[in-house]
Design an enzyme around this catalytic site. Structure first.
Site, short mmCIF file in Angstrom:
data_model
loop_
_atom_site.label_atom_id
_atom_site.label_comp_id
_atom_site.label_asym_id
_atom_site.label_seq_id
_atom_site.Cartn_x
_atom_site.Cartn_y
_atom_site.Cartn_z
N PHE A 134 0.53 -1.36 -0.05
CA PHE A 134 -0.34 0.28 0.30
C PHE A 134 1.18 1.59 -0.23
CE2 PHE A 134 0.71 0.11 5.05
CZ PHE A 134 0.69 0.79 4.72
N LYS A 135 2.21 1.16 0.62
CA LYS A 135 2.76 2.93 0.61
C LYS A 135 3.01 2.98 -0.71
CE LYS A 135 4.24 1.19 5.13
NZ LYS A 135 5.00 0.80 6.25
N ASP A 136 3.48 2.34 -2.11
CA ASP A 136 3.50 2.43 -2.77
C ASP A 136 2.48 3.48 -3.57
OD1 ASP A 136 4.70 1.20 -3.95
OD2 ASP A 136 4.80 -0.61 -4.19
N THR A 146 7.27 0.07 3.90
CA THR A 146 8.10 1.75 3.76
C THR A 146 9.53 1.47 2.46
OG1 THR A 146 7.06 2.51 5.56
CG2 THR A 146 8.81 3.54 4.41
#
Length: 463
Positions: free
Chosen positions: A113-115, A148
């Protein structure tokens, strides 16, 4: 309306978006937050329904970014480019399963999701530095529990005037997570494994920012979720998924979100979406055995306890760096109260809030923690019933929704990473049978050379 920013601890205020993005952490050790929160009416939200994810993202993000910071046409281009590498046309699609919806946030370049936020942040950094209004180069120092780091590296690799240093706890990330970082050949990327755990790495980052001479000498910047732009970009998918879940519903229908949570950044984005006017019902904090946030919502005590290695390693955190932003609002937006709490916490490792504030927090968040067996059983059960495999972090959301009796309501579990990144958990859940094929992009990692440095848990060595 122009949005300006302030520190949670009160000593910086009236700052621009550019200043807080480049600054990362406030000079008083606080976190940057908007001084006012822009609003959407329900009619304005309905107007977003017809938009693509990219166009919706512009409508949400532009509420916080004044055109003097980033001109409108350039902001649109930055957002478009930030999501061009995603593998799904909807960027963050929402899938309906029998008991709940799943918001798939793993279609970016590093399958996490950090993309969503870090592709955006990398392009924003490059624009600001190329323009050179405040500075023309930056040194990024980040800490990662796994996802991350790789997302930051993929967002920053090859960017002009950006040097990127990522620390990760030696032996405490999965092999795929480590390879996603250490196989990147770009000369502006540097990976550092350190002794200790993620909290140690995160403490080094905060200490480096507190070292004023080092901070100025290196033009230090942040990519961890202490950087406001990370939280801002993540608000977008709460709006997008709410619209998809309610496509066939009456307007104003409330939707709940179950969010796997370590550093509190992802669920904080949902909190901001709700404060902006999105009809959110319940926000559910979902943790693994490192349950500092769940314990807080049960007892009102925020206490640092050494984190343990689990099969959901990206949440192996004992100090949630973004939690300070929520505590600011819980303190009635009093910087004085918040700074007092944080000073006590930083000196003792523990604070306790008054009972009436705990009662307020419980109206805003629900919570549940998951053991290793809970996670494995949830992965196994969902796959058995739906032929849909969730990662061990996402499984904590499944556990929470079921434990809190929220199934068969309008509730969304955030799928924070692709299960293939966590092969140990997948093998345990599926008992080594019927294992889905690893995506070719992840398979390729095992053929590439790696490079990294190893350092002790020491600020001086890292600097």
């Amino acid at each position: 309306m122009t949005i300006t920013y302030r520190s949670t601890r009160g000593k910086q205020f009236g700052l621009s978006f550019e200043e807080v993005v480049l600054g990362g952490l406030a000079n008083d050790k606080g976190l940057f937050i908007p001084e006012t929160i822009p609003q959407f009416t329900i009619n304005e939200i309905e107007e977003l329904r017809k938009l693509s994810f990219v166009d919706l993202a512009f409508e949400v993000i532009s509420k916080f970014v004044y055109s003097d910071d980033i001109p409108t046409d350039i902001l649109k281009d930055i957002i478009k480019r930030s999501f061009s590498s995603f593998r799904h046309s909807e960027i963050t699609p929402t899938i309906k399963l029998t008991e709940f919806w799943v918001l798939e946030l793993f279609h970016g370049p590093t399958f996490a999701f950090k993309d969503v936020a870090l592709q955006f942040l990398g392009n924003v950094f490059e624009f600001f530095l190329t323009r050179g209004k405040y500075q023309n180069k930056i040194t990024i120092l980040g800490a990662t529990s796994g996802d991350t780091g790789s997302a930051a590296i993929h967002g920053l690799r090859g960017k002009k005037n950006v040097n990127c240093f990522i620390m990760y706890p030696s032996g405490k990330v999965t092999e795929i997570q480590e390879r996603q970082m250490t196989t990147i050949p770009d000369s502006n990327v540097h990976c550092i494994s350190i002794d200790g755990n993620f909290d140690d790495a995160q403490a080094i980052v905060k200490a480096a920012f507190a070292d004023e001479n080092f901070r100025k000498l290196t033009n230090l910047g942040a990519i961890n979720s202490i950087n406001w732009a990370r939280v801002l970009a993540q608000i977008t998918y709460y709006f997008y998924s709410w619209l998809r879940v309610t496509d066939d519903s009456a307007e104003s229908t409330k939707v709940s979100f179950a969010v796997p949570t370590g550093n509190f950044g992802d669920i904080l984005a949902g909190y901001y979406a709700k404060k902006m006017g999105l009809p959110v019902d319940k926000l559910i904090v979902c943790t693994n055995e490192n349950d500092v946030l769940h314990r807080f919502l049960e007892t009102g005590i925020y206490k640092k306890i050494e984190s343990n290695l689990t099969i959901a390693p990206s949440m192996d955190i004992s100090v949630s760096s973004n939690f300070e932003r929520y505590l600011f609002y819980l303190a009635g937006e009093s910087s004085q109260t918040l700074a007092s709490w944080m000073n006590i916490f930083e000196s003792t490792g523990e604070i306790q809030i008054p009972h009436y504030l705990l009662a307020q927090a419980k109206t805003e968040f629900l919570s549940a923690s998951s053991s290793k067996s809970d996670i494995i059983e949830a992965m196994k059960d969902v796959y058995s019933k739906e032929k849909y495999l969730v990662c061990p972090h996402t499984a904590t959301a499944v556990v929470a929704v079921r434990r809190l009796n929220l199934t068969n309501q309008k509730v969304v579990c955030l799928a924070t990473a692709h299960p293939a990144k966590f092969e140990e958990a997948v093998n345990l859940a599926l008992e080594g049978k019927d294992i889905p094929t690893r995506p070719k992009e992840l398979d390729l990692l095992f053929t590439l050379p790696v490079r990294s440095s190893h350092l002790p848990n020491s600020l001086a060595d890292v600097e």
